[in-house]
Design a protein around this motif. Structure first.
Motif, mmCIF file in Angstrom:
data_model
loop_
_atom_site.group_PDB
_atom_site.id
_atom_site.type_symbol
_atom_site.label_atom_id
_atom_site.label_comp_id
_atom_site.label_asym_id
_atom_site.label_seq_id
_atom_site.Cartn_x
_atom_site.Cartn_y
_atom_site.Cartn_z
ATOM 1 N N LYS A 21 7.951 -8.697 3.363
ATOM 2 C CA LYS A 21 7.376 -9.950 4.006
ATOM 3 C C LYS A 21 6.612 -9.278 4.789
ATOM 4 O O LYS A 21 5.462 -10.259 6.110
ATOM 5 N N PHE A 22 6.879 -8.219 5.708
ATOM 6 C CA PHE A 22 5.979 -7.098 6.741
ATOM 7 C C PHE A 22 4.482 -6.714 6.088
ATOM 8 O O PHE A 22 3.430 -7.259 6.876
ATOM 9 N N ASN A 25 1.835 -9.952 6.384
ATOM 10 C CA ASN A 25 1.228 -10.139 7.975
ATOM 11 C C ASN A 25 0.563 -9.079 7.891
ATOM 12 O O ASN A 25 0.772 -8.101 7.948
ATOM 13 N N HIS A 26 -0.714 -9.960 7.335
ATOM 14 C CA HIS A 26 -1.773 -9.202 7.955
ATOM 15 C C HIS A 26 -2.051 -8.673 9.087
ATOM 16 O O HIS A 26 -2.696 -7.478 9.727
ATOM 17 N N SER A 27 -1.835 -9.716 10.096
ATOM 18 C CA SER A 27 -2.271 -9.301 11.608
ATOM 19 C C SER A 27 -0.820 -7.772 12.109
ATOM 20 O O SER A 27 -1.483 -6.956 12.806
ATOM 21 N N ALA A 28 0.219 -7.985 11.244
ATOM 22 C CA ALA A 28 1.117 -6.673 11.783
ATOM 23 C C ALA A 28 0.494 -5.147 10.986
ATOM 24 O O ALA A 28 0.251 -4.409 11.298
ATOM 25 N N ASP A 277 5.595 -8.246 16.197
ATOM 26 C CA ASP A 277 5.895 -9.115 15.561
ATOM 27 C C ASP A 277 5.824 -9.398 14.291
ATOM 28 O O ASP A 277 6.923 -10.083 13.914
ATOM 29 N N GLY A 278 5.400 -8.480 13.531
ATOM 30 C CA GLY A 278 5.598 -7.971 12.195
ATOM 31 C C GLY A 278 7.164 -7.383 11.646
ATOM 32 O O GLY A 278 7.743 -8.660 10.671
ATOM 33 N N ASP A 281 9.646 -11.137 12.506
ATOM 34 C CA ASP A 281 9.266 -11.717 10.844
ATOM 35 C C ASP A 281 9.403 -10.959 9.606
ATOM 36 O O ASP A 281 10.739 -12.128 8.847
#
Length: 290
Positions: A21-22, A25-28, A277-278, A281
Motif C-alpha cells: 500500500k505504501f 502511494n507515489h507521493s510517499a 501520510d503514506g 494510508d
C-alpha cells in the motif's frame, strides 16, 4: 486451482500488505526517496567533503558558485557546503531523538490512562491538558534558558512540550482495544496488567503511534530551527537551524545564507510529512480496505 491462491493469501502478512500500500502511494515514495538522499548526505557527505564547518576558508559573503565554493560562504567566511552536510546530521539526530522522547512520554501517559481508567486517567489527562494549553515555543525557551542551550537540553525541551498529542492518541487506542475479545481472553487467562499493556494492547496500538512519530520528527526539526533562529542554541554545534540563526542579521545583505538552509529544512520536513501520510494510508486498516 485454489491451493496456490490460498497459499499466497496465507503468505501475505500485514507488514507486506502495508508495504504494498505504501509503494502504491507515489507521493510517499517520492518523500522516502528524498529522505534517503538527505540521510545519505548527512552520513556520507562529511566524509566525502571533509572541510571543517567552523573553519574560515575564504572572505565573508562569497556568493554561491564564486571563488570555487558551490554554496558560497557565510558572514565570517565559512564554507556553506560543509555546514549544510554536517548540519543535516545534527538536525536529523535532533528530530529523531526528540520524536523518541515525545513518543516515550506520550505512550507511557496515554497507556496508563487508557488501561487503568478511573482516577489514574483523570489525573494523567488533567496533566496532559495542562501541558497542551501551554505555549510550546515559550515553554521550550524557558527550559533552554534555565538549563542551558546544549543539544541534549534542546532535544529534551522539544520532547517535553510535544508529548500531549501522542498521549491522547495512545489513550484513545488503549480505550478501544482493551474491550476487544482477545484482550478479555488474555485477562481471563491470568495475564498481568504489564503483559496486557506491553504485549497484547500496545503492539496493536502502534500504527497511529508510528505515524505520529514520523510527523513529530519533522516538527522537531522545525522546532530546533525556531529555537536556533532566536539564538537559543549551542554555537559549537552546527545544524540547519544554527546556520539560519547565525546569519539572520544579514538576511538582506546575503539572503542565500538563510535561504539555502531554509529550503533544506522545508524539503526535509515535507519529505517526512509525505512519508507520514503514506504510513497513515498503509497502516490504517480502514484506508487499506479501499
Amino acid at each position: 486451482m485454489n491451493a496456490p491462491t490460498l497459499s499466497k493469501e496465507k503468505a501475505s502478512s500485514p507488514l507486506s500488505e502495508a508495504w504494498t500500500k505504501f509503494r502504491a502511494n507515489h507521493s510517499a515514495m517520492v518523500g522516502l526517496f528524498v529522505l534517503v538522499l538527505i540521510m545519505l548526505g548527512a552520513i556520507v557527505g562529511p566524509l566525502l567533503y571533509p572541510t571543517d564547518p567552523f573553519e574560515l576558508v575564504w572572505r565573508p559573503f562569497s556568493p554561491p558558485g564564486a571563488d570555487g565554493f558551490l554554496l558560497g560562504t557565510d558572514y565570517i567566511g565559512r564554507d556553506l557546503v560543509a555546514q549544510m552536510l554536517v548540519g543535516a546530521r545534527v538536525s536529523l539526530v535532533v528530530g529523531v531523538a526528540a520524536a523518541i522522547v515525545t513518543i516515550l512520554i506520550g505512550v507511557a501517559v496515554g497507556a496508563l490512562a487508557g488501561f487503568y481508567r478511573g482516577w489514574v486517567e483523570e489525573i494523567l489527562m488533567r496533566i496532559t491538558e495542562f501541558f497542551q494549553v501551554l505555549p510550546t515555543l515559550l515553554f521550550s525557551m524557558v527550559i533552554v534558558a534555565l538549563f542551558g542551550a546544549s543539544l541534549l537540553m534542546i532535544t529534551l525541551a522539544i520532547g517535553i512540550v510535544s508529548w500531549p498529542a501522542v498521549a491522547r492518541i495512545t489513550r484513545a487506542e488503549f480505550l478501544r482495544i482493551r474491550e476487544l475479545e482477545y484482550v478479555t481472553a488474555s485477562r481471563a487467562a491470568g495475564a498481568t496488567p504489564a503483559k496486557l499493556m506491553l504485549k497484547v494492547i500496545l503492539p496493536n496500538a502502534l500504527p497511529p503511534i508510528i505515524v505520529q512519530a514520523a510527523l513529530m520528527t519533522g516538527s522537531a526539526i522545525l522546532f530546533e530551527a525556531g529555537l536556533s533562529f532566536l539564538g537559543l542554541t549551542d554555537p559549537n554545534v552546527m545544524s540547519w537551524g544554527q546556520i539560519i540563526g547565525s546569519n539572520r542579521e544579514f538576511i538582506l545583505q546575503s539572503a542565500y545564507t538563510v535561504t539555502i538552509p531554509g529550503i533544506a529544512i522545508f524539503v526535509a520536513v515535507l519529505a517526512i510529512a509525505l512519508v507520514g501520510d503514506g504510513l497513515n494510508d498503509a497502516l490504517n486498516p480502514k484506508l487499506r480496505q479501499r
